[in-house]
Write a protein that holds these residues in place. Structure first.
Motif, short mmCIF file in Angstrom:
data_model
loop_
_atom_site.label_atom_id
_atom_site.label_comp_id
_atom_site.label_asym_id
_atom_site.label_seq_id
_atom_site.Cartn_x
_atom_site.Cartn_y
_atom_site.Cartn_z
N PHE A 103 10.38 8.88 -9.73
CA PHE A 103 8.99 9.28 -9.91
C PHE A 103 8.06 8.35 -9.15
CE2 PHE A 103 4.90 8.61 -11.95
CZ PHE A 103 4.39 9.90 -11.97
N LEU A 104 8.31 7.05 -9.23
CA LEU A 104 7.46 6.09 -8.53
C LEU A 104 7.45 6.36 -7.03
CD1 LEU A 104 5.73 3.49 -8.51
CD2 LEU A 104 7.87 2.21 -8.21
N MET A 105 8.61 6.62 -6.45
CA MET A 105 8.66 6.88 -5.02
C MET A 105 7.91 8.16 -4.66
SD MET A 105 10.22 4.33 -3.61
CE MET A 105 9.28 3.39 -4.85
N ARG A 106 8.07 9.21 -5.47
CA ARG A 106 7.34 10.46 -5.21
C ARG A 106 5.85 10.25 -5.34
NH1 ARG A 106 11.65 12.32 -8.37
NH2 ARG A 106 10.31 12.46 -10.22
N ALA A 124 7.79 0.79 -2.54
CA ALA A 124 6.57 1.55 -2.79
C ALA A 124 5.71 1.61 -1.54
CB ALA A 124 5.79 0.94 -3.94
N VAL A 125 5.58 0.49 -0.85
CA VAL A 125 4.80 0.45 0.39
C VAL A 125 5.42 1.37 1.43
CG1 VAL A 125 4.05 -1.00 2.31
CG2 VAL A 125 3.88 -1.85 -0.04
N LEU A 126 6.73 1.35 1.55
CA LEU A 126 7.40 2.20 2.53
C LEU A 126 7.22 3.68 2.19
CD1 LEU A 126 10.73 0.20 3.05
CD2 LEU A 126 8.77 0.36 4.62
N ALA A 127 7.29 4.02 0.89
CA ALA A 127 7.11 5.41 0.49
C ALA A 127 5.70 5.89 0.79
CB ALA A 127 7.42 5.57 -1.00
N ALA A 128 4.70 5.04 0.51
CA ALA A 128 3.32 5.40 0.80
C ALA A 128 3.10 5.53 2.31
CB ALA A 128 2.37 4.37 0.21
#
Length: 322
Positions: free
Chosen positions: A228-231, A293-297
């Motif tokens: 969920f955090l990555m999405r 998280a930074v990479l996903a954003a």
């Protein structure tokens, strides 16, 4: 300093599904229990007539409306806000519980006429155990206050619609929330941030954050997973690029840049130092989570940027002659 008891404020609560009936009931109860009573409590139902009828039957002291716009949280909130007649409008989500002094504390900064809106602290109400790998700097992903926000009443660029109060005239002057831009399905675009920026620019005013004016925000188990955090971070990256496209060119995403350049690197360094000193292996996981998280954003932002470029190129390409 307490706000004058003569200050009239209405509370708007958007909702959409009877799956949240129990939490909505708690939200309404907390709205009724304020030490500064609201002039009106408005619940707006998003294209669910049976739920609206049930609310009218079971909550006769509440104004129940149905979304007058296309499906989505922005139109839902606008429907309730445009109905109100009080000089101040407060917003709560249907999975929150406001503390008894929430309204009183958050109305206080409006003694300054330059204040166009306020927001308050949002405390997580975890359905289960909080994940040990989730650092405080990323709590925004589950809709609650995070490390990096002010710890005392202070100016802030934007607040969240789950815990927000606006001057009605400033809100109406910009047409309210941008419909078609907010949260719908798997889209998670920052309609509250976009509203705050438009209101500040239009009125020349400012927003204030009141951390002690708290609400509890439910965090269901499905939002406590790494997936969920990555999405959520991916969607945030896309949403911020979309929002930047709506902003004047002279307005930059300064708060986001400061968060990326300062807050998150400090979180990585702090957690690596704690892991290295033997204070718990979960600190290493928290550092790795920040990087992920930074990479996903960034991935989400890159996808949205490319999509916008392709759309612009397609629009600019003239149709072939017949």
């Amino acid at each position: 300093m307490e706000p004058s008891s003569s200050i009239d404020v209405s509370i708007v609560i958007p909702t959409h599904s009877e799956k949240r009936w129990a939490s909505l009931t708690r939200t309404i109860a907390s709205a009724h229990a304020q030490t500064h009573p609201a002039a009106e409590i408005v619940v707006v139902v998003d294209h669910n007539p049976p739920m609206a009828e049930r609310l009218r039957r079971e909550f006769p002291g509440v104004t129940v409306l149905e979304n007058a716009y296309a499906r989505g949280a922005s139109g839902n909130r606008n429907t309730g806000a445009f109905h109100t007649r009080t000089p101040f409008i407060a917003f709560l989500d249907d999975d929150t519980v406001a503390s008894p002094h929430w309204l009183a504390g958050q109305l206080t900064p409006f003694a300054d006429p330059s204040v166009v809106g306020t927001g308050g602290g949002i405390i997580p109400a975890w359905a289960g155990v909080r994940p040990t790998w989730l650092p405080d700097e990323l709590l925004w992903a589950v809709g609650v206050s995070y490390t990096g926000m002010p710890t005392r009443t202070a100016p802030i660029r934007n607040v969240w619609s789950a815990n927000m109060i606006v001057r009605r005239d400033a809100f109406l002057a910009v047409g309210g929330f941008r419909t078609g831009f907010g949260k719908l399905g798997d889209q998670n675009r920052p309609e509250d941030t976009e509203l705050c920026l438009r209101m500040s620019a239009s009125a020349g005013g400012r927003w204030m954050y009141v951390p002690d004016a708290t609400i509890d925000h439910e965090v269901p188990a499905e939002r406590s997973t790494f997936g969920f955090l990555m999405r959520r971070c991916y969607a945030e990256g896309r949403g911020k690029v979309q929002m930047a496209g709506l902003m004047p060119k002279d307005q930059e995403l300064g708060a986001e840049k400061d968060y990326l350049r300062r807050t998150l690197p400090r979180a990585v360094a702090r957690n690596l130092a704690r892991a290295g000193s033997g204070r718990g292996g979960y600190h290493a996981l928290q550092a790795a989570t920040v990087v992920a998280a930074v990479l996903a954003a960034a991935w989400g932002g890159g996808v949205e940027t490319l999509a916008a470029l392709f759309e612009s190129a397609a629009t600019a390409t003239p149709a072939p002659e017949s």
